[in-house]
Design an enzyme around this catalytic site. Structure first.
Site, PDB file in Angstrom:
ATOM      1  N   SER A 110       0.857  -1.303  -0.005  1.00  0.00           N
ATOM      2  CA  SER A 110       0.053   0.028   0.035  1.00  0.00           C
ATOM      3  C   SER A 110       0.885   1.283   0.020  1.00  0.00           C
ATOM      4  O   SER A 110       2.066   1.296   0.504  1.00  0.00           O
ATOM      5  CB  SER A 110      -0.984  -0.185   1.124  1.00  0.00           C
ATOM      6  N   SER A 111       0.400   2.443  -0.588  1.00  0.00           N
ATOM      7  CA  SER A 111       1.284   3.441  -0.516  1.00  0.00           C
ATOM      8  C   SER A 111       1.307   4.179   0.815  1.00  0.00           C
ATOM      9  O   SER A 111       2.157   5.061   0.813  1.00  0.00           O
ATOM     10  CB  SER A 111       0.678   4.519  -1.575  1.00  0.00           C
ATOM     11  N   CYS A 112       0.493   3.641   1.587  1.00  0.00           N
ATOM     12  CA  CYS A 112       0.780   4.094   3.326  1.00  0.00           C
ATOM     13  C   CYS A 112       1.965   3.891   3.800  1.00  0.00           C
ATOM     14  O   CYS A 112       2.056   4.206   5.109  1.00  0.00           O
ATOM     15  CB  CYS A 112      -0.552   3.717   3.908  1.00  0.00           C
ATOM     16  N   TYR A 139      -0.504  -0.729  10.319  1.00  0.00           N
ATOM     17  CA  TYR A 139      -0.632  -1.538   8.889  1.00  0.00           C
ATOM     18  C   TYR A 139       0.172  -1.232   7.961  1.00  0.00           C
ATOM     19  O   TYR A 139       1.123  -2.009   7.250  1.00  0.00           O
ATOM     20  CB  TYR A 139      -1.918  -0.781   8.220  1.00  0.00           C
ATOM     21  N   LYS A 143       3.373  -3.634   6.150  1.00  0.00           N
ATOM     22  CA  LYS A 143       3.197  -3.681   4.724  1.00  0.00           C
ATOM     23  C   LYS A 143       4.791  -3.397   4.296  1.00  0.00           C
ATOM     24  O   LYS A 143       5.248  -4.035   3.398  1.00  0.00           O
ATOM     25  CB  LYS A 143       2.437  -2.782   4.121  1.00  0.00           C
ATOM     26  N   HIS A 182     -13.416   2.423   3.323  1.00  0.00           N
ATOM     27  CA  HIS A 182     -12.449   3.410   2.857  1.00  0.00           C
ATOM     28  C   HIS A 182     -13.351   4.555   2.318  1.00  0.00           C
ATOM     29  O   HIS A 182     -14.566   4.356   1.902  1.00  0.00           O
ATOM     30  CB  HIS A 182     -11.390   3.107   1.661  1.00  0.00           C
TER      31      HIS A 182
END
Length: 318
Positions: A110-112, A139, A143, A182
Site C-alpha cells: 500500500s502507498s501508506c 498497517y 506492509k 475506505h
C-alpha cells in the site's frame, strides 16, 4: 518471462477487492488452474495450515492479496490486530512459497508505507525517509515488513518476488461497511442512502482539503499481471493513476454519479489523515504499463455494481 497459463497460480485473498479483480483478470487472460481458498477453508494466520496447503497444492505462482484492511477509523481503533494479522499472513505465505519452490510471487502492499510528510509525488526511494502517519502506522509497518521480506529473500535466496504499492483503490467488490470502509465506497453508500431517504445533506469527514489519488482495482490487476509477465528484477513499484483530487472534489463527483441533489456538509472535527498522497508511477511506466480507467468512469461502474448488490444486500460489508 511470460507466465505459463497452464501452471497453477494461487491467489490469496480472492474474495477481497484486489483478489477478486485479480481472479477476473487471470481468467480473462487464459489461466486455467487458479487456486483459491476462503478464510474458512484456510486461515493464513495459522502457520501449520499454510504449510500444509502449500505442500499439498504445490502452486507454481503466488499472488499475495490477502490482508486485514480498513479505513481511518478501523486502523486507528484496532492497531494491534492490523500489525499482528498482516505480519502473520506475510510471514506464513512468503516462507511457504520459498520452501515449496514457487517460481514467482507478487506481494500487494500500500502507498501508506511512505512517510506522512513525504515529498510529492511520492517516489519509491522515499521509503523509510521519515515518520509514518499515526492513524495507519500499524498497517504500514506490516506492509513495509512484507516488502522488505520479499527483497531480502531475493537477495539471499535468488527468488523472484515482486512487490507493488498501490494508491487508494476502489471498484467492484469493494467494502461498503458504514464504519470500516475506505473513503470512496463510504461516500458511494452515504450518497446513495441519502438519495433514497430524501435527505437534505450528506456529511463528509474532515476539512475536505486532503488530496488523494484513486486507482480502479481492475487497472491494478492489469498492472500486477503485467509485472508478473515482464519483470525479473528486485525493484518494488508504485501503482497509481498519477492524478489526484481533494476529498471535497471526490464527494462532488460521487454526488454527481449517484444523482443526489442535496448539499455536502464538511465535519472538520473528524480526522483528515495524510494531507496529500500522490504516487510517482515513473518506474512502472518505464516498464511499459499505463493506467486506463478514468475516475468518473470507474466510479460509474462501481456504483452500477453497488446498486445491483444493494437491492439484495449481497455486497461486501466487512
Amino acid at each position: 518471462m511470460r507466465l505459463d497459463r497452464k501452471k497453477k497460480i494461487y491467489v490469496a485473498g480472492h474474495r477481497g477487492l484486489v483478489g477478486s479483480a485479480l481472479v477476473r483478470r487471470l481468467e480473462q487472460d487464459g489461466f486455467t488452474r487458479i487456486i483459491t481458498r476462503t478464510h474458512e477453508e484456510l486461515d493464513l494466520t495459522r502457520q501449520s495450515r499454510v504449510e500444509e496447503f502449500f505442500r499439498e497444492e504445490q502452486p507454481d505462482y503466488v499472488i499475495l492479496a490477502a490482508a486485514k484492511v480498513g479505513g481511518i477509523y478501523a486502523n486507528d481503533t484496532y492497531p494491534a490486530d492490523f500489525i499482528l494479522k498482516n505480519l502473520q499472513i506475510e510471514c506464513n505465505v512468503i516462507a511457504s512459497a520459498y520452501e515449496n519452490r514457487v517460481e514467482k510471487l507478487l506481494f500487494l502492499g500500500s502507498s501508506c508505507i511512505y512517510p506522512r510528510e513525504c515529498p510529492q509525488p511520492i517516489r519509491e526511494e522515499y521509503l523509510l525517509s521519515g515518520y509514518l502517519e499515526k492513524t495507519n502506522e500499524a498497517y504500514a509497518l506490516a506492509k513495509i515488513a512484507g516488502l522488505k521480506m520479499c527483497s531480502y529473500f531475493n537477495r539471499q535466496y535468488k527468488t523472484s518476488y515482486i512487490s507493488v504499492m498501490p494508491c487508494n483503490l476502489y471498484g467492484i467488490n469493494d467494502n461498503f461497511a458504514r464504519e470500516n470502509s475506505h473513503v470512496l465506497p463510504a461516500l458511494i453508500r452515504k450518497f446513495h442512502e441519502a438519495k433514497q431517504n430524501g435527505e437534505a445533506a450528506v456529511t463528509v469527514w474532515g476539512s475536505g482539503t486532503p488530496l488523494r489519488e484513486f486507482l480502479n482495482v481492475d487497472d491494478l490487476a492489469d498492472a500486477c499481471l503485467y509485472l508478473m509477465d515482464h519483470y525479473e528484477g528486485d525493484d518494488f513499484f508504485n501503482v497509481g493513476y498519477g492524478k489526484e483530487v481533494t476529498i471535497l472534489e471526490l464527494a462532488e463527483l460521487v454526488k454527481k454519479v449517484v444523482g443526489f441533489e442535496g448539499e455536502i456538509v464538511l465535519d472538520p472535527s473528524k480526522p483528515d489523515g495524510t494531507p496529500r498522497k500522490l504516487t510517482d508511477i515513473s518506474r512502472i511506466r518505464a516498464e511499459g504499463w499505463e493506467p486506463k480507467i478514468d475516475l468518473e468512469t470507474g466510479i460509474r461502474r462501481t456504483y452500477e455494481w453497488f446498486c445491483e448488490k444493494y437491492e439484495t444486500g449481497d455486497f461486501a460489508e466487512r
